[in-house]
Write a protein that holds these residues in place. Structure first.
Motif, PDB file in Angstrom:
ATOM      1  N   ILE A 153       0.850  -1.191   0.000  1.00  9.59           N
ATOM      2  CA  ILE A 153       0.000   0.000   0.000  1.00  9.59           C
ATOM      3  C   ILE A 153       0.886   1.241   0.000  1.00  9.59           C
ATOM      4  O   ILE A 153       1.648   1.477   0.943  1.00  9.59           O
ATOM      5  CB  ILE A 153      -0.932  -0.002   1.224  1.00  9.59           C
ATOM      6  N   LYS A 154       0.779   2.029  -1.053  1.00  9.73           N
ATOM      7  CA  LYS A 154       1.614   3.222  -1.185  1.00  9.73           C
ATOM      8  C   LYS A 154       0.867   4.440  -0.675  1.00  9.73           C
ATOM      9  O   LYS A 154      -0.315   4.633  -0.960  1.00  9.73           O
ATOM     10  CB  LYS A 154       2.002   3.430  -2.644  1.00  9.73           C
ATOM     11  N   THR A 155       1.555   5.244   0.110  1.00 10.27           N
ATOM     12  CA  THR A 155       0.978   6.503   0.580  1.00 10.27           C
ATOM     13  C   THR A 155       2.104   7.529   0.671  1.00 10.27           C
ATOM     14  O   THR A 155       3.187   7.308   0.122  1.00 10.27           O
ATOM     15  CB  THR A 155       0.270   6.314   1.942  1.00 10.27           C
ATOM     16  N   GLU A 156       1.871   8.652   1.345  1.00  8.62           N
ATOM     17  CA  GLU A 156       2.895   9.686   1.469  1.00  8.62           C
ATOM     18  C   GLU A 156       3.052  10.090   2.921  1.00  8.62           C
ATOM     19  O   GLU A 156       2.085  10.073   3.689  1.00  8.62           O
ATOM     20  CB  GLU A 156       2.528  10.907   0.622  1.00  8.62           C
ATOM     21  N   ASP A 157       4.281  10.459   3.283  1.00  5.57           N
ATOM     22  CA  ASP A 157       4.509  10.967   4.625  1.00  5.57           C
ATOM     23  C   ASP A 157       4.254  12.469   4.665  1.00  5.57           C
ATOM     24  O   ASP A 157       3.781  13.068   3.675  1.00  5.57           O
ATOM     25  CB  ASP A 157       5.920  10.622   5.108  1.00  5.57           C
ATOM     26  N   GLN A 158       4.564  13.107   5.796  1.00  6.27           N
ATOM     27  CA  GLN A 158       4.264  14.539   5.948  1.00  6.27           C
ATOM     28  C   GLN A 158       5.096  15.422   5.028  1.00  6.27           C
ATOM     29  O   GLN A 158       4.802  16.615   4.854  1.00  6.27           O
ATOM     30  CB  GLN A 158       4.458  14.970   7.405  1.00  6.27           C
ATOM     31  N   TYR A 159       6.132  14.839   4.419  1.00  6.52           N
ATOM     32  CA  TYR A 159       6.980  15.595   3.491  1.00  6.52           C
ATOM     33  C   TYR A 159       6.651  15.263   2.036  1.00  6.52           C
ATOM     34  O   TYR A 159       7.431  15.584   1.127  1.00  6.52           O
ATOM     35  CB  TYR A 159       8.453  15.300   3.776  1.00  6.52           C
ATOM     36  N   ASN A 160       5.525  14.587   1.831  1.00  7.89           N
ATOM     37  CA  ASN A 160       5.058  14.197   0.502  1.00  7.89           C
ATOM     38  C   ASN A 160       5.991  13.210  -0.204  1.00  7.89           C
ATOM     39  O   ASN A 160       5.997  13.108  -1.429  1.00  7.89           O
ATOM     40  CB  ASN A 160       4.862  15.436  -0.391  1.00  7.89           C
ATOM     41  N   SER A 161       6.772  12.496   0.584  1.00  8.26           N
ATOM     42  CA  SER A 161       7.627  11.438   0.048  1.00  8.26           C
ATOM     43  C   SER A 161       6.866  10.118   0.100  1.00  8.26           C
ATOM     44  O   SER A 161       6.097   9.873   1.041  1.00  8.26           O
ATOM     45  CB  SER A 161       8.914  11.327   0.852  1.00  8.26           C
ATOM     46  N   PRO A 162       7.060   9.249  -0.879  1.00 10.07           N
ATOM     47  CA  PRO A 162       6.319   7.983  -0.886  1.00 10.07           C
ATOM     48  C   PRO A 162       6.776   7.046   0.234  1.00 10.07           C
ATOM     49  O   PRO A 162       7.978   6.917   0.501  1.00 10.07           O
ATOM     50  CB  PRO A 162       6.643   7.391  -2.259  1.00 10.07           C
ATOM     51  N   VAL A 163       5.829   6.432   0.907  1.00 15.20           N
ATOM     52  CA  VAL A 163       6.088   5.395   1.913  1.00 15.20           C
ATOM     53  C   VAL A 163       5.137   4.236   1.644  1.00 15.20           C
ATOM     54  O   VAL A 163       4.141   4.392   0.930  1.00 15.20           O
ATOM     55  CB  VAL A 163       5.898   5.919   3.354  1.00 15.20           C
ATOM     56  N   TYR A 164       5.450   3.091   2.214  1.00 17.74           N
ATOM     57  CA  TYR A 164       4.697   1.878   1.891  1.00 17.74           C
ATOM     58  C   TYR A 164       4.344   1.098   3.153  1.00 17.74           C
ATOM     59  O   TYR A 164       5.108   1.065   4.119  1.00 17.74           O
ATOM     60  CB  TYR A 164       5.517   0.974   0.951  1.00 17.74           C
ATOM     61  N   TRP A 165       3.180   0.473   3.119  1.00 19.86           N
ATOM     62  CA  TRP A 165       2.769  -0.514   4.110  1.00 19.86           C
ATOM     63  C   TRP A 165       2.713  -1.875   3.416  1.00 19.86           C
ATOM     64  O   TRP A 165       2.243  -1.982   2.288  1.00 19.86           O
ATOM     65  CB  TRP A 165       1.376  -0.203   4.678  1.00 19.86           C
ATOM     66  N   VAL A 166       3.182  -2.902   4.100  1.00 21.64           N
ATOM     67  CA  VAL A 166       3.059  -4.250   3.563  1.00 21.64           C
ATOM     68  C   VAL A 166       1.581  -4.610   3.476  1.00 21.64           C
ATOM     69  O   VAL A 166       0.806  -4.357   4.418  1.00 21.64           O
ATOM     70  CB  VAL A 166       3.804  -5.271   4.459  1.00 21.64           C
ATOM     71  N   GLY A 167       1.169  -5.184   2.365  1.00 29.29           N
ATOM     72  CA  GLY A 167      -0.238  -5.534   2.170  1.00 29.29           C
ATOM     73  C   GLY A 167      -0.670  -6.719   3.015  1.00 29.29           C
ATOM     74  O   GLY A 167       0.162  -7.458   3.558  1.00 29.29           O
ATOM     75  N   PRO A 168      -1.975  -6.922   3.150  1.00 23.83           N
ATOM     76  CA  PRO A 168      -2.492  -8.046   3.934  1.00 23.83           C
ATOM     77  C   PRO A 168      -2.062  -9.393   3.359  1.00 23.83           C
ATOM     78  O   PRO A 168      -1.777  -9.519   2.161  1.00 23.83           O
ATOM     79  CB  PRO A 168      -4.016  -7.875   3.833  1.00 23.83           C
ATOM     80  N   ALA A 169      -2.024 -10.385   4.231  1.00 24.93           N
ATOM     81  CA  ALA A 169      -1.696 -11.751   3.795  1.00 24.93           C
ATOM     82  C   ALA A 169      -2.744 -12.245   2.803  1.00 24.93           C
ATOM     83  O   ALA A 169      -3.905 -11.798   2.810  1.00 24.93           O
ATOM     84  CB  ALA A 169      -1.631 -12.679   4.996  1.00 24.93           C
ATOM     85  N   GLY A 170      -2.334 -13.169   1.946  1.00 27.93           N
ATOM     86  CA  GLY A 170      -3.256 -13.724   0.970  1.00 27.93           C
ATOM     87  C   GLY A 170      -4.311 -14.617   1.600  1.00 27.93           C
ATOM     88  O   GLY A 170      -4.165 -15.087   2.727  1.00 27.93           O
ATOM     89  N   SER A 171      -5.376 -14.853   0.878  1.00 30.17           N
ATOM     90  CA  SER A 171      -6.435 -15.741   1.349  1.00 30.17           C
ATOM     91  C   SER A 171      -5.994 -17.200   1.264  1.00 30.17           C
ATOM     92  O   SER A 171      -4.947 -17.517   0.681  1.00 30.17           O
ATOM     93  CB  SER A 171      -7.707 -15.528   0.524  1.00 30.17           C
ATOM     94  N   GLU A 172      -6.794 -18.081   1.815  1.00 34.63           N
ATOM     95  CA  GLU A 172      -6.454 -19.509   1.841  1.00 34.63           C
ATOM     96  C   GLU A 172      -6.410 -20.083   0.426  1.00 34.63           C
ATOM     97  O   GLU A 172      -7.301 -19.837  -0.379  1.00 34.63           O
ATOM     98  CB  GLU A 172      -7.480 -20.274   2.675  1.00 34.63           C
ATOM     99  N   LYS A 173      -5.374 -20.846   0.139  1.00 32.25           N
ATOM    100  CA  LYS A 173      -5.233 -21.509  -1.153  1.00 32.25           C
ATOM    101  C   LYS A 173      -5.367 -23.019  -0.971  1.00 32.25           C
ATOM    102  O   LYS A 173      -6.292 -23.637  -1.494  1.00 32.25           O
ATOM    103  CB  LYS A 173      -3.898 -21.153  -1.784  1.00 32.25           C
TER     104      LYS A 173
END
Length: 249
Positions: free
Chosen positions: A189-209
Motif C-alpha cells: 500500500i503506497k501513501t505519502e509521509d508529511q513531506y510528501n515522500s512515498p512510503v509503503y505498508w506491507v499488504g495483507p496476507a493472501g487468502s487460503e489456497k
C-alpha cells in the motif's frame, strides 16, 4: 518441570501473561521476551548493536531484541539451568500455512529446538482474543500427555499449535495437521509521509489456497485445535537425487 516462555508480542502482552499464570500452577517458569511487539521478526538475530536484558516488576525478563534473540540468550548464557522445554506464545493471531515463515512466535520455538530443546509455538486464531485461557488449557493438556505418554519426535521438529478463539467446551477436539498455504499477499500500500515522500505498508496476507482436509486451515475452520509438526531442516530431501542428475558431475 522447568519451562522457558517467550513470544513475539512483547513481555506485557495478555497472551504471555495468561500462559504463565497457567504454567506456574505446576512448573518452574522463566519468561524472557521482547520488550515490545516484534511480530513478523521471523528468525532474525540482532547483530549490529548490543542487547540489554531487564527484569520487570513481575519477574519477567525483557530484551531489546527479537524473539530469537530472547531464546538464544536464555539458553546460551542467561539461565544457570537449562529448561526442559521452550514454549512460545500465546500469540494473538493465527500462524497457519505460510505464516510460519514470518512468525516470530514460531521462530522463538525454532530457536529452542535448534539449541537442543523440545519446543511448542502456540497461537490464538483471533487478533483480539477473548479466550486466551482456552489456548493455555490446550498447552496444559499437551504437557500432561508429554509427561504420561512418550512422544517420539525427530530432533529437528517443533509443534505449531493454533487454537480457535472459543471456550474450552466449544472446541470440537484436536487434530494433527499439515501446513496449508495462502495465495500471494495483497499488493503493498503506497501513501505519502508529511513531506510528501512515498512510503509503503506491507499488504495483507493472501487468502487460503490449500485449505483442504488435513490442513491447519481446515482444522481451525471446523472448530478444532490444529497441531502441526514443523521441521527446522528446510531441505527438500525428495529432490536431491533429481538435482544431482540435472547438475551432472
Amino acid at each position: 518441570m522447568k519451562i522457558l516462555v517467550s513470544n513475539d508480542d512483547g513481555y506485557q502482552a495478555p497472551g504471555i501473561i495468561c500462559l504463565v499464570e497457567t504454567l506456574q500452577k505446576f512448573a518452574d517458569v522463566t519468561v524472557i521476551a521482547p520488550d515490545r511487539n516484534r511480530s513478523g521478526a521471523s528468525n532474525s538475530l540482532t547483530l549490529e548493536h548490543t542487547l540489554r536484558v531487564t527484569q520487570a516488576d513481575n519477574g519477567f525478563f525483557h530484551v531489546n531484541g527479537t524473539p530469537t534473540d530472547c531464546v538464544h540468550l536464555a539458553i546460551t548464557g542467561l539461565l544457570e539451568e537449562l529448561p526442559d522445554i521452550v514454549i512460545s506464545g500465546i500469540n494473538s493471531g493465527a500462524n497457519l500455512g505460510d505464516d510460519v515463515l514470518y512468525s516470530g512466535t514460531v521462530a522463538a520455538a525454532m530457536e529452542g529446538r535448534f539449541l537442543g530443546l523440545p519446543a511448542l509455538a502456540v497461537s490464538s486464531t483471533s487478533f483480539k482474543p477473548q479466550h486466551y485461557e482456552t489456548a493455555a488449557k490446550v498447552v496444559e493438556y499437551l504437557l500432561e500427555r508429554l509427561q504420561t505418554k512418550t512422544l517420539s519426535l525427530p530432533d529437528n521438529t517443533i509443534l505449531n499449535i493454533n487454537v480457535p478463539d472459543q471456550t474450552w467446551d466449544e472446541l470440537k477436539g484436536m487434530q494433527i495437521t499439515r501446513s496449508g498455504s495462502r495465495h500471494r499477499a495483497a499488493p503493498a500500500i503506497k501513501t505519502e509521509d508529511q513531506y510528501n515522500s512515498p512510503v509503503y505498508w506491507v499488504g495483507p496476507a493472501g487468502s487460503e489456497k490449500d485449505s483442504g482436509k488435513g490442513t491447519d486451515f481446515h482444522a481451525i475452520n471446523h472448530g478444532f485445535v490444529s497441531i502441526t509438526p514443523l521441521s527446522v531442516d528446510l531441505t527438500n530431501h525428495s529432490v536431491l537425487s533429481n538435482l544431482q542428475n540435472w547438475l551432472g558431475n
